[in-house]
Design a protein around this motif. Structure first.
Motif, PDB file in Angstrom:
ATOM      1  N   UNK A  90       8.110  -4.928  18.450  1.00 57.00           N
ATOM      2  CA  UNK A  90       8.160  -4.602  19.879  1.00 57.00           C
ATOM      3  C   UNK A  90       6.852  -3.985  20.358  1.00 57.00           C
ATOM      4  N   UNK A  91       6.154  -3.301  19.456  1.00 55.80           N
ATOM      5  CA  UNK A  91       4.874  -2.686  19.815  1.00 55.80           C
ATOM      6  C   UNK A  91       3.713  -3.672  19.720  1.00 55.80           C
ATOM      7  N   UNK A  92       3.982  -4.874  19.258  1.00 55.16           N
ATOM      8  CA  UNK A  92       2.928  -5.868  19.113  1.00 55.16           C
ATOM      9  C   UNK A  92       2.041  -5.653  17.906  1.00 55.16           C
ATOM     10  N   UNK A  93       2.506  -4.867  16.936  1.00 54.23           N
ATOM     11  CA  UNK A  93       1.702  -4.595  15.741  1.00 54.23           C
ATOM     12  C   UNK A  93       1.841  -5.723  14.735  1.00 54.23           C
ATOM     13  N   UNK A  94       0.780  -5.979  13.990  1.00 52.01           N
ATOM     14  CA  UNK A  94       0.779  -7.044  12.997  1.00 52.01           C
ATOM     15  C   UNK A  94       1.063  -6.540  11.590  1.00 52.01           C
TER      16      UNK A  94
ATOM     17  N   UNK B 235      -2.135 -14.474  12.966  1.00 50.87           N
ATOM     18  CA  UNK B 235      -1.758 -13.419  13.913  1.00 50.87           C
ATOM     19  C   UNK B 235      -0.295 -13.048  13.832  1.00 50.87           C
ATOM     20  N   UNK B 236       0.295 -13.185  12.638  1.00 49.52           N
ATOM     21  CA  UNK B 236       1.714 -12.888  12.442  1.00 49.52           C
ATOM     22  C   UNK B 236       1.894 -11.534  11.773  1.00 49.52           C
ATOM     23  N   UNK B 237       3.055 -10.948  12.009  1.00 49.36           N
ATOM     24  CA  UNK B 237       3.418  -9.693  11.356  1.00 49.36           C
ATOM     25  C   UNK B 237       3.832  -9.991   9.921  1.00 49.36           C
ATOM     26  N   UNK B 238       3.400  -9.118   8.997  1.00 49.11           N
ATOM     27  CA  UNK B 238       3.774  -9.249   7.595  1.00 49.11           C
ATOM     28  C   UNK B 238       3.938  -7.862   7.005  1.00 49.11           C
ATOM     29  N   UNK B 239       5.014  -7.676   6.240  1.00 50.05           N
ATOM     30  CA  UNK B 239       5.261  -6.378   5.612  1.00 50.05           C
ATOM     31  C   UNK B 239       6.020  -6.576   4.313  1.00 50.05           C
ATOM     32  N   UNK B 240       5.645  -5.808   3.286  1.00 50.69           N
ATOM     33  CA  UNK B 240       6.425  -5.760   2.061  1.00 50.69           C
ATOM     34  C   UNK B 240       7.653  -4.886   2.305  1.00 50.69           C
ATOM     35  N   UNK B 241       8.786  -5.303   1.763  1.00 44.44           N
ATOM     36  CA  UNK B 241      10.032  -4.566   1.966  1.00 44.44           C
ATOM     37  C   UNK B 241      10.127  -3.380   1.005  1.00 44.44           C
TER      38      UNK B 241
ATOM     39  N   UNK C 178       2.783  -2.699   9.508  1.00 41.28           N
ATOM     40  CA  UNK C 178       3.376  -1.380   9.692  1.00 41.28           C
ATOM     41  C   UNK C 178       2.467  -0.295   9.151  1.00 41.28           C
ATOM     42  N   UNK C 179       2.290   0.797   9.888  1.00 36.22           N
ATOM     43  CA  UNK C 179       1.525   1.922   9.345  1.00 36.22           C
ATOM     44  C   UNK C 179       2.249   2.613   8.196  1.00 36.22           C
ATOM     45  N   UNK C 180       3.555   2.425   8.067  1.00 32.00           N
ATOM     46  CA  UNK C 180       4.298   3.013   6.962  1.00 32.00           C
ATOM     47  C   UNK C 180       4.134   2.207   5.673  1.00 32.00           C
ATOM     48  N   UNK C 181       3.969   0.897   5.797  1.00 30.45           N
ATOM     49  CA  UNK C 181       3.785   0.020   4.641  1.00 30.45           C
ATOM     50  C   UNK C 181       2.591  -0.893   4.921  1.00 30.45           C
ATOM     51  N   UNK C 182       1.385  -0.336   5.000  1.00 38.01           N
ATOM     52  CA  UNK C 182       0.220  -1.145   5.357  1.00 38.01           C
ATOM     53  C   UNK C 182      -0.101  -2.181   4.288  1.00 38.01           C
ATOM     54  N   UNK C 183      -0.643  -3.297   4.714  1.00 39.12           N
ATOM     55  CA  UNK C 183      -0.925  -4.395   3.791  1.00 39.12           C
ATOM     56  C   UNK C 183      -1.970  -4.006   2.748  1.00 39.12           C
ATOM     57  N   UNK C 184      -2.932  -3.184   3.127  1.00 38.02           N
ATOM     58  CA  UNK C 184      -3.928  -2.762   2.138  1.00 38.02           C
ATOM     59  C   UNK C 184      -3.284  -1.963   1.009  1.00 38.02           C
ATOM     60  N   UNK C 185      -2.256  -1.188   1.321  1.00 34.69           N
ATOM     61  CA  UNK C 185      -1.536  -0.451   0.279  1.00 34.69           C
ATOM     62  C   UNK C 185      -0.764  -1.408  -0.618  1.00 34.69           C
ATOM     63  N   UNK C 186      -0.154  -2.408  -0.014  1.00 36.59           N
ATOM     64  CA  UNK C 186       0.552  -3.417  -0.804  1.00 36.59           C
ATOM     65  C   UNK C 186      -0.399  -4.099  -1.770  1.00 36.59           C
ATOM     66  N   UNK C 187      -1.591  -4.447  -1.305  1.00 40.07           N
ATOM     67  CA  UNK C 187      -2.571  -5.083  -2.184  1.00 40.07           C
ATOM     68  C   UNK C 187      -3.011  -4.140  -3.297  1.00 40.07           C
ATOM     69  N   UNK C 188      -3.182  -2.871  -2.976  1.00 40.68           N
ATOM     70  CA  UNK C 188      -3.595  -1.900  -3.989  1.00 40.68           C
ATOM     71  C   UNK C 188      -2.535  -1.757  -5.073  1.00 40.68           C
ATOM     72  N   UNK C 189      -1.268  -1.705  -4.681  1.00 42.69           N
ATOM     73  CA  UNK C 189      -0.188  -1.624  -5.667  1.00 42.69           C
ATOM     74  C   UNK C 189      -0.163  -2.876  -6.531  1.00 42.69           C
TER      75      UNK C 189
END
Length: 358
Positions: A296-300, A118-124, A302-313
């Motif tokens: 702050x929004x409680x999101x896990x 349940x943690x936030x994760x984002x590619x930079x 980012x809609x700008x860098x979604x994890x599914x997009x990171x996986x696709x790349x």
């Protein structure tokens, strides 16, 4: 968290970590509270330089620090899986540098771990957070150039890099593709999504990493993307997207553009310029703001860098490496290319006769 500054930990003390820390200084709602390195002396020197309260000589201590809201992982990418995984296991939120991992298997492991914890994760992928890149993507999505037919992007450095440099070291995930090619591939993904097929060629070094790589990505829509990266020649670092009704040119530095030009038949060219405040000094600030907004929004994610997009790349990068025959220590032969255009003649090392050692 909505009523207080976001407390950052920085894992690693190299150039990217220093740039990120410098950018955070200019954000009044951000505070770097801890830094970690495998060297206590390096961590202490970094902490003294940026006024950071706590310096750790090991990664685990930072991961266990409950006064850290989010960790920025800035290690060389061969260590991303281990570093980000350690932080996620300890319950920390994570912003992990690009390329996200060495391969899609490692990326899938991190994404699964974040979702389980349940943690936030984002590619930079700071390019995705840049306002002018977002404007370009919005124009394309709104049909400004019609139906997209092709995307082109390149990123090259002059070098030469000596054999001992990390960019030439297989153990550190060296080569042009993961360090630089991730940007052209991500730019194409932003506009076209995941390709149906990948064709690629490369020039390899004696160490077995790619010195330059070119790839053509094809899509079910009939569109093509041509991407190129190099550590042996300074390319224009430009990009373009061409559609049935026009074209957008990004003349230089497409991953952090100062301007782009929209061309449409029968109209004068339209130039779109970045805010002067979005110059090089603000290079990583936009992604930091996006992380803090999401937390702050409680999101896990980012809609700008979604994890599914990171996986696709990552799947696309794996497919390119599969085509050019680049393997890193510890990777299995079945690791790359799965599910991405696996047709006859597209297997590992296909086209090897065209590869020329440096």
């Amino acid at each position: 968290m909505a009523e207080q500054r976001v407390r950052w930990g920085i894992l690693a003390t190299g150039g990217m970590a220093a740039t990120f820390a410098a950018d955070l200084v200019d954000l009044p709602d951000a505070e770097v509270v801890a830094v970690a390195s495998r060297s206590e002396a390096s961590a202490r020197a970094f902490a003294d330089r940026f006024g950071v309260a706590r310096a750790y000589g090991d990664w685990a201590s930072l991961a266990a620090d409950e006064e850290v809201d989010v960790v920025y992982v800035a290690t060389p990418h061969a260590a991303h899986r281990a570093a980000a995984g350690l932080c996620l296991e300890a319950g920390r939120n994570v912003l992990c540098e690009k390329p996200f991992t060495l391969n899609v298997r490692e990326a899938e492991e991190l994404v699964a771990l974040a979702r389980a914890r349940g943690s936030f994760l984002m590619e930079a992928m700071w390019m995705y957070c840049h306002p002018l890149v977002r404007r370009l993507a919005a124009l394309v999505a709104d049909g400004a150039v019609g139906e997209v037919r092709s995307v082109q992007a390149d990123f090259g450095l002059a070098g030469p890099f000596p054999a001992a440099h990390r960019l030439r070291d297989p153990a550190q995930g060296g080569g042009a593709l993961l360090d630089l090619g991730v940007y052209p591939v991500s730019f194409a993904h932003l506009l076209l999504g995941e390709p149906a097929d990948v064709v690629a060629r490369a020039v390899l070094s004696e160490e077995g990493v790619d010195l330059q790589t070119g790839a053509v990505l094809s899509y079910e829509s009939g569109a093509l993307a041509s991407v190129h990266c190099s550590i042996v020649g300074a390319t224009p670092n430009a990009a373009s997207v061409t559609g049935s009704a026009g074209r957008i040119d990004v003349p230089d530095g497409f991953f952090f553009p100062e301007r782009f030009v929209l061309h449409r038949a029968g109209r004068d060219p339209e130039e779109f310029a970045a805010d002067p405040a979005d110059g090089p000094r603000a290079s990583l600030r936009h992604e930091a703001r996006e992380v803090m907004r999401a937390l702050r929004a409680g999101e896990k994610e980012s809609p700008l860098v979604p994890l599914d997009s990171t996986l696709a790349v990552m799947r696309t990068l794996d497919a390119v490496r599969d085509r050019i025959g680049v393997r890193y220590p510890g990777e299995s032969d079945g690791r790359a290319g799965e599910g991405v255009g696996e047709g006859p003649g597209d297997g590992p090392g296909e086209g090897a006769a065209l590869l020329t050692p440096a």
